[in-house]
Design a protein around this motif. Sequence first.
Motif, PDB file in Angstrom:
ATOM      1  N   THR A  74      32.506 -18.422 -24.984  1.00 25.95           N
ATOM      2  CA  THR A  74      31.741 -17.724 -26.012  1.00 25.95           C
ATOM      3  C   THR A  74      31.163 -18.746 -26.980  1.00 25.95           C
ATOM      4  O   THR A  74      31.906 -19.432 -27.686  1.00 25.95           O
ATOM      5  CB  THR A  74      32.645 -16.742 -26.772  1.00 25.95           C
ATOM      6  N   HIS A  75      29.845 -18.866 -27.004  1.00 30.49           N
ATOM      7  CA  HIS A  75      29.159 -19.757 -27.938  1.00 30.49           C
ATOM      8  C   HIS A  75      28.586 -18.922 -29.084  1.00 30.49           C
ATOM      9  O   HIS A  75      27.869 -17.942 -28.844  1.00 30.49           O
ATOM     10  CB  HIS A  75      28.013 -20.502 -27.244  1.00 30.49           C
ATOM     11  N   ASN A  76      28.880 -19.310 -30.307  1.00 36.89           N
ATOM     12  CA  ASN A  76      28.297 -18.662 -31.484  1.00 36.89           C
ATOM     13  C   ASN A  76      27.001 -19.390 -31.828  1.00 36.89           C
ATOM     14  O   ASN A  76      27.014 -20.514 -32.311  1.00 36.89           O
ATOM     15  CB  ASN A  76      29.282 -18.730 -32.653  1.00 36.89           C
ATOM     16  N   THR A  77      25.880 -18.744 -31.569  1.00 42.78           N
ATOM     17  CA  THR A  77      24.568 -19.360 -31.821  1.00 42.78           C
ATOM     18  C   THR A  77      23.962 -18.897 -33.146  1.00 42.78           C
ATOM     19  O   THR A  77      22.808 -19.210 -33.441  1.00 42.78           O
ATOM     20  CB  THR A  77      23.597 -19.043 -30.673  1.00 42.78           C
ATOM     21  N   ASN A  85      44.702 -10.592 -34.251  1.00 39.66           N
ATOM     22  CA  ASN A  85      44.658 -12.030 -34.012  1.00 39.66           C
ATOM     23  C   ASN A  85      43.541 -12.419 -33.044  1.00 39.66           C
ATOM     24  O   ASN A  85      43.628 -13.433 -32.360  1.00 39.66           O
ATOM     25  CB  ASN A  85      45.998 -12.516 -33.465  1.00 39.66           C
ATOM     26  N   ALA A  86      42.513 -11.582 -32.971  1.00 42.60           N
ATOM     27  CA  ALA A  86      41.357 -11.926 -32.150  1.00 42.60           C
ATOM     28  C   ALA A  86      40.796 -13.276 -32.608  1.00 42.60           C
ATOM     29  O   ALA A  86      41.019 -13.716 -33.724  1.00 42.60           O
ATOM     30  CB  ALA A  86      40.290 -10.848 -32.265  1.00 42.60           C
ATOM     31  N   VAL A  87      40.060 -13.925 -31.724  1.00 43.58           N
ATOM     32  CA  VAL A  87      39.585 -15.282 -31.989  1.00 43.58           C
ATOM     33  C   VAL A  87      38.401 -15.278 -32.949  1.00 43.58           C
ATOM     34  O   VAL A  87      37.461 -14.488 -32.793  1.00 43.58           O
ATOM     35  CB  VAL A  87      39.189 -15.963 -30.665  1.00 43.58           C
ATOM     36  N   THR A  88      38.437 -16.169 -33.933  1.00 43.70           N
ATOM     37  CA  THR A  88      37.295 -16.409 -34.812  1.00 43.70           C
ATOM     38  C   THR A  88      36.533 -17.627 -34.305  1.00 43.70           C
ATOM     39  O   THR A  88      37.122 -18.690 -34.088  1.00 43.70           O
ATOM     40  CB  THR A  88      37.750 -16.657 -36.263  1.00 43.70           C
ATOM     41  N   VAL A  89      35.230 -17.473 -34.113  1.00 42.54           N
ATOM     42  CA  VAL A  89      34.378 -18.567 -33.641  1.00 42.54           C
ATOM     43  C   VAL A  89      33.388 -18.907 -34.757  1.00 42.54           C
ATOM     44  O   VAL A  89      32.580 -18.068 -35.164  1.00 42.54           O
ATOM     45  CB  VAL A  89      33.623 -18.190 -32.357  1.00 42.54           C
ATOM     46  N   ALA A  90      33.464 -20.124 -35.252  1.00 35.48           N
ATOM     47  CA  ALA A  90      32.580 -20.550 -36.340  1.00 35.48           C
ATOM     48  C   ALA A  90      31.144 -20.695 -35.835  1.00 35.48           C
ATOM     49  O   ALA A  90      30.889 -20.841 -34.635  1.00 35.48           O
ATOM     50  CB  ALA A  90      33.069 -21.882 -36.908  1.00 35.48           C
ATOM     51  N   ALA A  91      30.199 -20.666 -36.748  1.00 36.81           N
ATOM     52  CA  ALA A  91      28.792 -20.880 -36.395  1.00 36.81           C
ATOM     53  C   ALA A  91      28.643 -22.213 -35.679  1.00 36.81           C
ATOM     54  O   ALA A  91      29.152 -23.238 -36.136  1.00 36.81           O
ATOM     55  CB  ALA A  91      27.934 -20.859 -37.652  1.00 36.81           C
ATOM     56  N   GLY A  92      27.982 -22.180 -34.539  1.00 30.55           N
ATOM     57  CA  GLY A  92      27.767 -23.390 -33.757  1.00 30.55           C
ATOM     58  C   GLY A  92      28.938 -23.817 -32.896  1.00 30.55           C
ATOM     59  O   GLY A  92      28.832 -24.787 -32.143  1.00 30.55           O
ATOM     60  N   ALA A  93      30.060 -23.096 -32.982  1.00 29.66           N
ATOM     61  CA  ALA A  93      31.260 -23.454 -32.211  1.00 29.66           C
ATOM     62  C   ALA A  93      31.391 -22.558 -30.984  1.00 29.66           C
ATOM     63  O   ALA A  93      30.573 -21.669 -30.741  1.00 29.66           O
ATOM     64  CB  ALA A  93      32.499 -23.360 -33.096  1.00 29.66           C
ATOM     65  N   SER A  94      32.448 -22.792 -30.202  1.00 30.40           N
ATOM     66  CA  SER A  94      32.671 -22.007 -28.991  1.00 30.40           C
ATOM     67  C   SER A  94      34.162 -21.857 -28.738  1.00 30.40           C
ATOM     68  O   SER A  94      34.991 -22.566 -29.308  1.00 30.40           O
ATOM     69  CB  SER A  94      31.994 -22.662 -27.781  1.00 30.40           C
ATOM     70  N   HIS A  95      34.496 -20.923 -27.875  1.00 29.49           N
ATOM     71  CA  HIS A  95      35.880 -20.698 -27.460  1.00 29.49           C
ATOM     72  C   HIS A  95      35.868 -20.293 -25.997  1.00 29.49           C
ATOM     73  O   HIS A  95      34.983 -19.557 -25.553  1.00 29.49           O
ATOM     74  CB  HIS A  95      36.545 -19.601 -28.294  1.00 29.49           C
ATOM     75  N   THR A  96      36.874 -20.770 -25.232  1.00 27.32           N
ATOM     76  CA  THR A  96      36.927 -20.496 -23.795  1.00 27.32           C
ATOM     77  C   THR A  96      38.217 -19.782 -23.427  1.00 27.32           C
ATOM     78  O   THR A  96      39.313 -20.199 -23.816  1.00 27.32           O
ATOM     79  CB  THR A  96      36.810 -21.796 -22.982  1.00 27.32           C
ATOM     80  N   LEU A  97      38.068 -18.720 -22.662  1.00 26.38           N
ATOM     81  CA  LEU A  97      39.178 -17.993 -22.043  1.00 26.38           C
ATOM     82  C   LEU A  97      39.173 -18.345 -20.566  1.00 26.38           C
ATOM     83  O   LEU A  97      38.161 -18.176 -19.887  1.00 26.38           O
ATOM     84  CB  LEU A  97      38.999 -16.486 -22.238  1.00 26.38           C
ATOM     85  N   THR A  98      40.316 -18.849 -20.076  1.00 29.91           N
ATOM     86  CA  THR A  98      40.384 -19.370 -18.706  1.00 29.91           C
ATOM     87  C   THR A  98      41.521 -18.724 -17.934  1.00 29.91           C
ATOM     88  O   THR A  98      42.610 -18.491 -18.479  1.00 29.91           O
ATOM     89  CB  THR A  98      40.618 -20.893 -18.729  1.00 29.91           C
ATOM     90  N   THR A  99      41.267 -18.442 -16.659  1.00 29.01           N
ATOM     91  CA  THR A  99      42.332 -18.097 -15.729  1.00 29.01           C
ATOM     92  C   THR A  99      42.137 -18.892 -14.445  1.00 29.01           C
ATOM     93  O   THR A  99      41.005 -19.067 -13.981  1.00 29.01           O
ATOM     94  CB  THR A  99      42.389 -16.574 -15.452  1.00 29.01           C
ATOM     95  N   ILE A 100      43.251 -19.396 -13.913  1.00 26.37           N
ATOM     96  CA  ILE A 100      43.235 -20.187 -12.672  1.00 26.37           C
ATOM     97  C   ILE A 100      44.228 -19.540 -11.715  1.00 26.37           C
ATOM     98  O   ILE A 100      45.418 -19.388 -12.038  1.00 26.37           O
ATOM     99  CB  ILE A 100      43.598 -21.657 -12.925  1.00 26.37           C
ATOM    100  N   LEU A 101      43.747 -19.166 -10.526  1.00 27.34           N
ATOM    101  CA  LEU A 101      44.584 -18.477  -9.547  1.00 27.34           C
ATOM    102  C   LEU A 101      44.823 -19.379  -8.349  1.00 27.34           C
ATOM    103  O   LEU A 101      43.884 -19.975  -7.804  1.00 27.34           O
ATOM    104  CB  LEU A 101      43.900 -17.183  -9.075  1.00 27.34           C
ATOM    105  N   SER A 102      46.086 -19.460  -7.927  1.00 27.20           N
ATOM    106  CA  SER A 102      46.427 -20.226  -6.734  1.00 27.20           C
ATOM    107  C   SER A 102      47.478 -19.459  -5.945  1.00 27.20           C
ATOM    108  O   SER A 102      48.296 -18.727  -6.517  1.00 27.20           O
ATOM    109  CB  SER A 102      46.937 -21.626  -7.088  1.00 27.20           C
TER     110      SER A 102
END
Length: 295
Positions: free
Chosen positions: A162-165, A274-291
């Motif tokens: 998620t990029h905050n533009t 506790n949802a994520v706050t993303v500052a202006a111009g910043a980003s946050h990544t949610l990742t899942t890796i399956l094996s």
Amino acid sequence: MSYRNTITDQIKLTEHIQLVTSNGLKYLHVAHPKATAHISLFGAHLLSFTPASSAPVIWMSDDAIFNGVKAIRGGVPICWPWFGPAKDSPTVQPLAQTQDFPSHGFARNNHWQLLESKSNNNACRIRLQLTESPESKRLWPHSFNLIVEFIISDTLTINLTTHNTGNHSFDYGGALHSYFQISQPDAVSVAGLDNDTQTTCTLDGYIDIVYKNPSTVITLNDKQHQHQIKIKNEGNNAMVVWNPWEAGAKAFVDMSDDGYQTMFCLEPAIIGKNAVTVAAGASHTLTTILSVTPA
């Protein structure tokens, strides 16, 4: 999946990736020596993932609807920028209290743009993008660039960034609403769901639980399939465990009455106050890796 019977166009993007059109909707078909996968550009929705010499990892409803309007039942829907009913989410504007805003946000009900498709002998890499529109601004008044990356090999990685533009910070929630293929309910158990209790979760009826202190790595054991699915998550603050069971399945028009017997949802999520706050111009990544490994 019924859409695969009505393909009208196919374009080869790389040695291992094809872009196909069915009933006016676009899909990516991945056929790599290490795994196969299918992705719908509607919703940036992973429909399947099957490593070589393995049972399918991802469950898809036999009655799923592919009409470019309704969210697809099964696979890995992207819930964003909120999870659950809009009226219950602290990240949604107050207008949602009185109007019919979609559950689980709007990302899974929108058409995404293909940014990149690459493949080599080791993996396939696909990136899709969703940006704000007048309709998204009506639902959620923020500027954003949402990018999902799929890395398909003998493992599957999904990175949702998620990029905050815009010029102001925003809060967001969501989930990678993963439906896992199981052999039968009494053959499976899940470990690592909660760092506090270290309990093992089994499936013997309706379940809808939010674990608020999940382990980084969660293991789905399937005795009948004789394998373990390792689920490594980053960027989440919760793990949602869900199966609608018999009554729930019968209530869905896009799930067979016995569909609950072969699926189990284990969802890395960002929820609550506790949802994520993303500052202006910043980003946050949610990742899942399956094996997948033999049990």
